[in-house]
Design a protein around this motif. Structure first.
Motif, PDB file in Angstrom:
ATOM      1  N   GLU A 130       0.835  -1.197   0.000  1.00 27.08           N
ATOM      2  CA  GLU A 130       0.000   0.000   0.000  1.00 27.08           C
ATOM      3  C   GLU A 130       0.870   1.247   0.000  1.00 27.08           C
ATOM      4  OE1 GLU A 130      -2.920  -2.736   2.463  1.00 27.08           O
ATOM      5  OE2 GLU A 130      -1.467  -1.416   3.410  1.00 27.08           O
ATOM      6  N   ASP A 131       1.949   1.195   0.787  1.00 24.86           N
ATOM      7  CA  ASP A 131       2.836   2.346   0.844  1.00 24.86           C
ATOM      8  C   ASP A 131       3.449   2.622  -0.532  1.00 24.86           C
ATOM      9  OD1 ASP A 131       4.154   1.836   4.195  1.00 24.86           O
ATOM     10  OD2 ASP A 131       2.349   2.804   3.429  1.00 24.86           O
ATOM     11  N   GLU A 136       2.165   1.898  -3.425  1.00 28.83           N
ATOM     12  CA  GLU A 136       1.132   2.478  -4.285  1.00 28.83           C
ATOM     13  C   GLU A 136       1.021   3.965  -3.996  1.00 28.83           C
ATOM     14  OE1 GLU A 136      -1.138   1.672  -6.577  1.00 28.83           O
ATOM     15  OE2 GLU A 136      -2.848   2.979  -6.265  1.00 28.83           O
ATOM     16  N   GLU A 137       1.068   4.291  -2.713  1.00 27.35           N
ATOM     17  CA  GLU A 137       0.916   5.684  -2.311  1.00 27.35           C
ATOM     18  C   GLU A 137       2.064   6.530  -2.873  1.00 27.35           C
ATOM     19  OE1 GLU A 137      -0.308   5.811   1.689  1.00 27.35           O
ATOM     20  OE2 GLU A 137       0.066   7.973   1.853  1.00 27.35           O
ATOM     21  N   VAL A 181       1.393   7.128  -6.470  1.00 27.10           N
ATOM     22  CA  VAL A 181       0.323   8.120  -6.608  1.00 27.10           C
ATOM     23  C   VAL A 181       0.887   9.522  -6.395  1.00 27.10           C
ATOM     24  CG1 VAL A 181      -1.754   9.020  -5.519  1.00 27.10           C
ATOM     25  CG2 VAL A 181      -1.591   6.594  -6.020  1.00 27.10           C
ATOM     26  N   GLU A 182       1.681   9.686  -5.340  1.00 28.14           N
ATOM     27  CA  GLU A 182       2.279  10.997  -5.059  1.00 28.14           C
ATOM     28  C   GLU A 182       3.076  11.480  -6.268  1.00 28.14           C
ATOM     29  OE1 GLU A 182       1.437  11.689  -0.753  1.00 28.14           O
ATOM     30  OE2 GLU A 182       2.188  12.950  -2.389  1.00 28.14           O
ATOM     31  N   ARG A 197       0.632  13.850   2.894  1.00 28.54           N
ATOM     32  CA  ARG A 197       0.300  12.555   2.330  1.00 28.54           C
ATOM     33  C   ARG A 197      -1.162  12.499   1.917  1.00 28.54           C
ATOM     34  NH1 ARG A 197       4.633   8.597   3.210  1.00 28.54           N
ATOM     35  NH2 ARG A 197       2.992   7.149   3.615  1.00 28.54           N
ATOM     36  N   ILE A 198      -1.467  11.637   0.988  1.00 26.97           N
ATOM     37  CA  ILE A 198      -2.843  11.471   0.533  1.00 26.97           C
ATOM     38  C   ILE A 198      -3.476  10.344   1.331  1.00 26.97           C
ATOM     39  CG2 ILE A 198      -4.295  11.041  -1.450  1.00 26.97           C
ATOM     40  CD1 ILE A 198      -2.161  12.075  -3.208  1.00 26.97           C
ATOM     41  N   SER A 199      -4.683  10.560   1.880  1.00 29.23           N
ATOM     42  CA  SER A 199      -5.340   9.537   2.694  1.00 29.23           C
ATOM     43  C   SER A 199      -6.018   8.510   1.804  1.00 29.23           C
ATOM     44  CB  SER A 199      -6.363  10.196   3.609  1.00 29.23           C
ATOM     45  OG  SER A 199      -7.464  10.623   2.832  1.00 29.23           O
ATOM     46  N   ASP A 200      -6.428   7.384   2.433  1.00 28.58           N
ATOM     47  CA  ASP A 200      -7.107   6.331   1.675  1.00 28.58           C
ATOM     48  C   ASP A 200      -8.388   6.830   1.041  1.00 28.58           C
ATOM     49  OD1 ASP A 200      -6.192   3.538   3.837  1.00 28.58           O
ATOM     50  OD2 ASP A 200      -5.202   4.484   2.130  1.00 28.58           O
ATOM     51  N   ILE A 239      -7.753   8.757  -1.933  1.00 32.38           N
ATOM     52  CA  ILE A 239      -7.351   7.914  -3.055  1.00 32.38           C
ATOM     53  C   ILE A 239      -8.577   7.336  -3.746  1.00 32.38           C
ATOM     54  CG2 ILE A 239      -6.249   5.728  -3.647  1.00 32.38           C
ATOM     55  CD1 ILE A 239      -3.925   6.423  -2.088  1.00 32.38           C
ATOM     56  N   SER A 296      -2.972   5.040  -9.165  1.00 31.00           N
ATOM     57  CA  SER A 296      -1.731   5.371  -9.857  1.00 31.00           C
ATOM     58  C   SER A 296      -1.846   5.114 -11.346  1.00 31.00           C
ATOM     59  CB  SER A 296      -0.569   4.572  -9.273  1.00 31.00           C
ATOM     60  OG  SER A 296      -0.838   3.192  -9.385  1.00 31.00           O
TER      61      SER A 296
END
Lengths: 166, 86
Positions: free
Chosen positions: A88-89, A91-92, A95-96, B8-11, B14, B40
């Motif tokens: 998950e990290d 993926e984050e 995304v960032e 940071r972006i939260s769940d 997302i 993503s």
């Protein structure tokens, strides 16, 4: 005059003229693009991307730089991924990274919050599609095949028949 | 909240990103990607889409430049261009 030199001379002259013509064409292309972007910005109804694009276009630079992922972005991703342990990290992190890229693509994106950025992106994409449509129509018009579609009344009145053959 | 580098972006955000982005992309790619597209992947597609639109604008600008150089200034086409630029 020596034939050798004569041939080289003609080539050089033609080559130079061709290069000059290319420069003229490219410069005109850049001005067309700038005009299109200004039109796009004005039609944005005060949107943030529109205002940012308007500001940016007025500072016309001779060469438009390609927006690409710089080495610093890759470096940042590697550093961030070292911290990310779970899937998950990871993926984050991606995304960032993609959000950062989007910020560069959408005018004014650097100053927006993520939610606002998405809103602006949606609007910007719609406007870009419309701009492409207009430019395509113009190209069609100028290549002589689209006049009838654009002005049916004038076509019917026989006003659009080209005087000289293409 | 500025949402700039560092935050940071939260769940939840997302998930919202995913649905908003799916709505943004053209029909064809929407059908191709399964409903479980990751944020993503969607972001990547959005970025590529914008880049391809930018390229199209560049190509069309170049094309119009060439077409305008062969344009007859007295033609109805030229008049249309002039009226657009007013």
């Amino acid at each position: 005059m020596d034939t050798h030199v004569a041939i080289l001379d003609v080539d050089g002259q033609e080559g130079m003229e061709r290069r000059q013509q290319q420069l003229v064409l490219r410069e005109r292309g850049r001005r067309i693009k700038a005009a299109a972007e200004l039109g796009l910005a004005r039609s944005s109804r005060g949107r943030q991307w529109g205002r940012a694009l308007g500001r940016r276009t007025l500072v016309v630079s001779p060469e438009d730089g390609e927006v690409t992922s710089s080495s610093t972005t890759v470096g940042k991703r590697q550093a961030a991924q070292k911290k990310a342990t779970s899937l998950e990290d990871e993926e984050e992190v991606v995304v960032e990274e993609k959000v950062a890229l989007l910020r560069q693509l959408v005018p004014g994106g650097e100053d927006m919050a993520v939610e606002g950025l998405l809103e602006e992106t949606a609007d910007y994409i719609e406007a870009l599609k419309a701009q492409v449509g207009v430019m395509r129509a113009l190209a069609c018009l100028l290549s002589g095949s689209g006049l009838d579609a654009l002005m049916p009344e004038k076509a019917a009145a026989g006003l659009l028949t080209p005087e000289k053959p293409h | 909240m500025s949402g700039r580098r560092g935050s940071r972006i939260s769940d939840d955000e997302i998930n919202e990103l995913i649905s908003k982005l799916q709505a943004l992309l053209p029909e064809s790619s929407r059908r191709r990607s399964a409903s479980r597209s990751s944020a993503s992947k969607l972001l990547k597609e959005t970025c590529s889409y914008i880049k391809s639109l930018h390229r199209e604008v560049d190509d069309l600008s170049e094309r119009l430049s060439g077409l305008m150089s062969t344009m007859d200034n007295d033609s109805p086409q030229a008049e249309i261009i002039r009226s657009l630029l007013r």
